[in-house]
Design a protein around this motif. Structure first.
Motif, PDB file in Angstrom:
ATOM      1  N   GLY A  52       0.582  -1.387  -0.129  1.00 36.64           N
ATOM      2  CA  GLY A  52       0.303   0.038   0.051  1.00 36.64           C
ATOM      3  C   GLY A  52       0.668   1.865  -0.135  1.00 36.64           C
ATOM      4  O   GLY A  52       0.461   1.859  -0.710  1.00 36.64           O
ATOM      5  N   GLY A  53       1.919   0.979   0.445  1.00 37.55           N
ATOM      6  CA  GLY A  53       2.495   2.527   0.886  1.00 37.55           C
ATOM      7  C   GLY A  53       3.717   2.234   0.028  1.00 37.55           C
ATOM      8  O   GLY A  53       4.294   3.650  -0.317  1.00 37.55           O
ATOM      9  N   THR A  65       2.677   1.664  -3.175  1.00 37.36           N
ATOM     10  CA  THR A  65       2.729   1.485  -5.070  1.00 37.36           C
ATOM     11  C   THR A  65       1.394   3.024  -5.450  1.00 37.36           C
ATOM     12  O   THR A  65       0.753   2.891  -4.384  1.00 37.36           O
ATOM     13  CB  THR A  65       1.383   0.476  -5.587  1.00 37.36           C
ATOM     14  OG1 THR A  65       1.132  -0.254  -4.241  1.00 37.36           O
ATOM     15  CG2 THR A  65       2.398  -0.532  -5.878  1.00 37.36           C
ATOM     16  N   PHE A  66       1.573   3.829  -6.341  1.00 37.30           N
ATOM     17  CA  PHE A  66       0.871   4.866  -6.560  1.00 37.30           C
ATOM     18  C   PHE A  66       0.048   4.638  -7.771  1.00 37.30           C
ATOM     19  O   PHE A  66       0.390   3.996  -8.132  1.00 37.30           O
ATOM     20  CB  PHE A  66       1.620   5.788  -6.801  1.00 37.30           C
ATOM     21  CG  PHE A  66       3.002   6.688  -5.980  1.00 37.30           C
ATOM     22  CD1 PHE A  66       2.629   7.711  -5.769  1.00 37.30           C
ATOM     23  CD2 PHE A  66       4.011   6.009  -5.959  1.00 37.30           C
ATOM     24  CE1 PHE A  66       3.165   8.182  -5.000  1.00 37.30           C
ATOM     25  CE2 PHE A  66       4.664   6.644  -5.256  1.00 37.30           C
ATOM     26  CZ  PHE A  66       4.756   7.996  -3.880  1.00 37.30           C
ATOM     27  N   GLY A  67      -1.227   4.490  -6.899  1.00 36.28           N
ATOM     28  CA  GLY A  67      -2.476   4.363  -8.242  1.00 36.28           C
ATOM     29  C   GLY A  67      -3.754   3.630  -7.475  1.00 36.28           C
ATOM     30  O   GLY A  67      -4.211   3.771  -8.167  1.00 36.28           O
ATOM     31  N   GLY A  68      -2.874   2.705  -7.504  1.00 35.87           N
ATOM     32  CA  GLY A  68      -3.883   1.643  -6.901  1.00 35.87           C
ATOM     33  C   GLY A  68      -4.707   1.021  -8.249  1.00 35.87           C
ATOM     34  O   GLY A  68      -3.933   1.257  -8.620  1.00 35.87           O
ATOM     35  N   MET A 108      -1.072  -1.682  -9.028  1.00 39.57           N
ATOM     36  CA  MET A 108      -0.688  -2.313  -7.836  1.00 39.57           C
ATOM     37  C   MET A 108      -0.485  -4.254  -8.230  1.00 39.57           C
ATOM     38  O   MET A 108       0.287  -4.719  -7.528  1.00 39.57           O
ATOM     39  CB  MET A 108      -1.639  -2.584  -6.730  1.00 39.57           C
ATOM     40  CG  MET A 108      -1.416  -2.254  -4.664  1.00 39.57           C
ATOM     41  SD  MET A 108      -1.970  -1.993  -4.292  1.00 39.57           S
ATOM     42  CE  MET A 108      -1.807  -0.266  -3.699  1.00 39.57           C
ATOM     43  N   ILE A 153     -13.305  -0.942  -2.756  1.00 42.70           N
ATOM     44  CA  ILE A 153     -11.610  -0.827  -3.999  1.00 42.70           C
ATOM     45  C   ILE A 153     -11.041  -2.167  -4.082  1.00 42.70           C
ATOM     46  O   ILE A 153     -10.788  -3.289  -3.470  1.00 42.70           O
ATOM     47  CB  ILE A 153     -10.830  -0.009  -2.979  1.00 42.70           C
ATOM     48  CG1 ILE A 153     -11.683   1.255  -2.304  1.00 42.70           C
ATOM     49  CG2 ILE A 153      -9.817   0.446  -3.960  1.00 42.70           C
ATOM     50  CD1 ILE A 153     -12.129   1.902  -3.413  1.00 42.70           C
ATOM     51  N   ILE A 154     -10.575  -2.613  -5.817  1.00 45.32           N
ATOM     52  CA  ILE A 154     -10.143  -2.739  -5.784  1.00 45.32           C
ATOM     53  C   ILE A 154      -9.124  -4.016  -4.301  1.00 45.32           C
ATOM     54  O   ILE A 154      -8.647  -5.238  -4.508  1.00 45.32           O
ATOM     55  CB  ILE A 154      -9.339  -2.870  -7.355  1.00 45.32           C
ATOM     56  CG1 ILE A 154     -10.972  -3.057  -7.957  1.00 45.32           C
ATOM     57  CG2 ILE A 154      -8.984  -4.732  -7.945  1.00 45.32           C
ATOM     58  CD1 ILE A 154     -10.118  -2.667  -9.733  1.00 45.32           C
ATOM     59  N   VAL A 165      -7.970  -2.993  -2.087  1.00 43.48           N
ATOM     60  CA  VAL A 165      -8.768  -3.863  -0.633  1.00 43.48           C
ATOM     61  C   VAL A 165      -9.377  -4.948  -0.703  1.00 43.48           C
ATOM     62  O   VAL A 165      -8.750  -6.290   0.092  1.00 43.48           O
ATOM     63  CB  VAL A 165      -9.596  -2.879  -0.262  1.00 43.48           C
ATOM     64  CG1 VAL A 165     -10.073  -3.164   1.175  1.00 43.48           C
ATOM     65  CG2 VAL A 165      -8.901  -1.336   0.331  1.00 43.48           C
ATOM     66  N   MET A 176      -3.109  -2.743   4.264  1.00 42.88           N
ATOM     67  CA  MET A 176      -2.829  -2.146   3.235  1.00 42.88           C
ATOM     68  C   MET A 176      -3.663  -0.697   2.893  1.00 42.88           C
ATOM     69  O   MET A 176      -3.410  -0.166   2.466  1.00 42.88           O
ATOM     70  CB  MET A 176      -4.256  -2.610   1.829  1.00 42.88           C
ATOM     71  CG  MET A 176      -4.840  -2.551   0.875  1.00 42.88           C
ATOM     72  SD  MET A 176      -2.693  -2.134  -0.384  1.00 42.88           S
ATOM     73  CE  MET A 176      -3.438  -3.563  -1.278  1.00 42.88           C
ATOM     74  N   ILE A 177      -4.811   0.123   3.916  1.00 40.79           N
ATOM     75  CA  ILE A 177      -5.040   1.397   4.486  1.00 40.79           C
ATOM     76  C   ILE A 177      -4.380   2.317   5.121  1.00 40.79           C
ATOM     77  O   ILE A 177      -4.618   3.023   5.477  1.00 40.79           O
ATOM     78  CB  ILE A 177      -6.907   0.927   4.939  1.00 40.79           C
ATOM     79  CG1 ILE A 177      -6.413   0.330   6.284  1.00 40.79           C
ATOM     80  CG2 ILE A 177      -7.064   0.463   4.255  1.00 40.79           C
ATOM     81  CD1 ILE A 177      -8.257   0.316   6.844  1.00 40.79           C
ATOM     82  N   SER A 205      -2.546   4.977   3.081  1.00 38.79           N
ATOM     83  CA  SER A 205      -2.482   6.119   3.405  1.00 38.79           C
ATOM     84  C   SER A 205      -3.475   6.995   3.664  1.00 38.79           C
ATOM     85  O   SER A 205      -3.563   8.137   3.853  1.00 38.79           O
ATOM     86  CB  SER A 205      -4.302   5.543   3.021  1.00 38.79           C
ATOM     87  OG  SER A 205      -4.189   4.425   1.371  1.00 38.79           O
ATOM     88  N   LEU A 246      -7.215  14.003 -16.598  1.00 42.11           N
ATOM     89  CA  LEU A 246      -6.730  12.741 -16.375  1.00 42.11           C
ATOM     90  C   LEU A 246      -8.533  11.952 -16.499  1.00 42.11           C
ATOM     91  O   LEU A 246      -8.474  10.913 -16.807  1.00 42.11           O
ATOM     92  CB  LEU A 246      -5.936  12.660 -14.666  1.00 42.11           C
ATOM     93  CG  LEU A 246      -4.384  13.152 -14.691  1.00 42.11           C
ATOM     94  CD1 LEU A 246      -4.203  13.395 -13.012  1.00 42.11           C
ATOM     95  CD2 LEU A 246      -4.623  11.826 -15.708  1.00 42.11           C
ATOM     96  N   LEU A 247      -9.361  12.195 -15.469  1.00 40.66           N
ATOM     97  CA  LEU A 247     -10.514  12.364 -15.427  1.00 40.66           C
ATOM     98  C   LEU A 247     -11.384  11.764 -17.294  1.00 40.66           C
ATOM     99  O   LEU A 247     -11.771  10.489 -16.365  1.00 40.66           O
ATOM    100  CB  LEU A 247     -12.098  12.666 -14.676  1.00 40.66           C
ATOM    101  CG  LEU A 247     -10.447  12.501 -13.314  1.00 40.66           C
ATOM    102  CD1 LEU A 247     -12.313  14.728 -12.633  1.00 40.66           C
ATOM    103  CD2 LEU A 247     -11.561  11.900 -12.188  1.00 40.66           C
TER     104      LEU A 247
END
Lengths: 188, 185
Positions: free
Chosen positions: A15-16, A18-21, A25, A58-59, A61, A84-85, A88, A122-123
């Motif tokens: 979790g700590g 990887t950026f972006g999930g 991941m 959340i995938i 998680v 994992m959380i 964050s 980005l969106l």
């Protein structure tokens, strides 16, 4: 107890670091879980990942809960998910505290105005990627447009739109109008 | 009722119904601005920028941030725990009961039509973010800032150049910050 601690630490690292999930991941999960340790095979991981995508939440998680459960039952699932959380929680709390102190600074206001424009770009990209993945037949495009318009112009709750859409797929399949192969793709 | 209770109820629901990971939480987070004054629609864009630029799953980061905006550090913790609680419950049940959950025909057909629906919902939420982030001025009225629109189009174009597609979003976000400061946006 030792395994629970290991689960927590391993998922804390994932979790700590990887950026972006989501999909980004996966390589990290593979490295930590299949290569460094032999907790799960690559195939199992891909299966968990597939399930994580079609279950609520959340995938990343969901995937960690799955691996944790497989390793050590319910306590394992909880340890992995907490791991994992945790990054964050720590990082965002500190950053949000810090940001709320400097958000009125003129430089910060200009920076955020620029950032907001980029977030929009980005969106837009995210929506296009999702459309490419989910528009597998003309009917899917129709569903997306109807849901989009309902969400835009009516107060129908989001949750109801999701439930009705899911029911529609099941009904179409039950009545023989939708045929899916083993991979879940529609047969024409 | 205490704000923590509402945070729990709302984020538990998001965790239960946001299917498709992080981006799927955006419609729900936008929706919350209509019922609570925890944060504004414009804040959602900032929350997204921070969540994409920091480690960890974006959906978890967003929940922590939204909860923080509503009720400080404790709010962030409660929102995050509430978001993942449904996942814990659902995944444990699935791991226990269904060996081949993702190959189940009911699950497959439901998701065949849920996926495009979620795309429609996210498109609507993104439209809302465009509206507040670009097309609303400081007084809260509609305006059309030519520079911002062009900048958005340029960024969109550049990030879709094949060689640059793999670049991490944080690169673009930092670029946006630099442009914002340079041109006093």
């Amino acid at each position: 107890m030792k395994l629970l601690f290991q689960l927590y630490c391993t998922f804390f690292r994932i979790g700590g670091l990887t950026f972006g999930g989501g999909l980004t991941m996966l390589p990290m999960l593979k490295y930590e879980l299949s290569e460094k340790k032999d907790w799960v095979t690559e195939d199992e991981l891909l299966d968990y990942y597939a399930i994580g995508q079609c279950t609520p939440g959340i995938i990343a998680v969901n995937t960690s809960t799955f691996v944790g459960y497989k390793m050590k039952g319910i306590p394992g699932a909880i340890a992995a998910t907490l791991g994992m959380i945790s990054p964050s929680l720590l990082i965002i709390s500190v950053l949000a505290l810090f940001l709320s102190q400097i958000i009125d600074n003129p430089i910060m206001i200009h920076a955020l105005a620029g950032i907001r424009v980029v977030v929009c770009a980005l969106l837009l990209n995210t929506v296009i990627t999702l459309a490419k993945k989910s528009f597998v037949s003309p009917l899917c495009v129709g569903i997306a447009i109807v849901v989009f318009l309902l969400a835009l112009f009516t107060p129908v709750p989001t949750i109801l739109l999701i439930i009705v859409s899911g029911a529609l797929g099941v009904i179409l399949q039950k009545t023989g109008k939708l045929k899916l192969d083993k991979e879940g793709h529609a047969k024409s | 009722m205490s704000i923590y209770f509402y945070l729990f109820i709302e984020f538990f629901q998001i965790g239960l119904f946001a299917i498709g990971g992080g981006p799927a939480t955006i419609p729900f987070l936008m929706n919350l601005t209509e019922r609570y004054d925890w944060y504004t629609k414009a804040d959602v864009a900032n929350m997204l920028a921070v969540s994409e630029s920091t480690p960890g799953p974006i959906g978890v980061n967003m929940a922590t941030y939204a909860g923080f905006q509503a009720a400080g550090v404790a709010g962030g913790i409660i929102a995050t725990f509430s978001l993942v609680l449904p996942s814990l419950i659902v995944i444990i049940i699935i791991a226990k009961l269904l060996e081949n959950f993702s190959k189940n025909p009911y699950v497959q057909s439901a998701f065949w039509s849920i996926r495009p629906a979620v795309t429609g919902l996210i498109a609507n939420a993104v439209l809302g973010i465009f509206e507040t982030a670009i097309f609303t001025n400081a007084e809260g009225h509609f305006h059309f800032p030519v520079f911002s629109v062009l900048l958005c189009a340029v960024f969109f174009g550049v990030m879709n150049i094949k060689k640059l597609k793999k670049l991490h979003p944080v690169v673009w976000i930092l670029g946006g910050a630099v442009f914002g400061i340079m041109f006093k946006m």
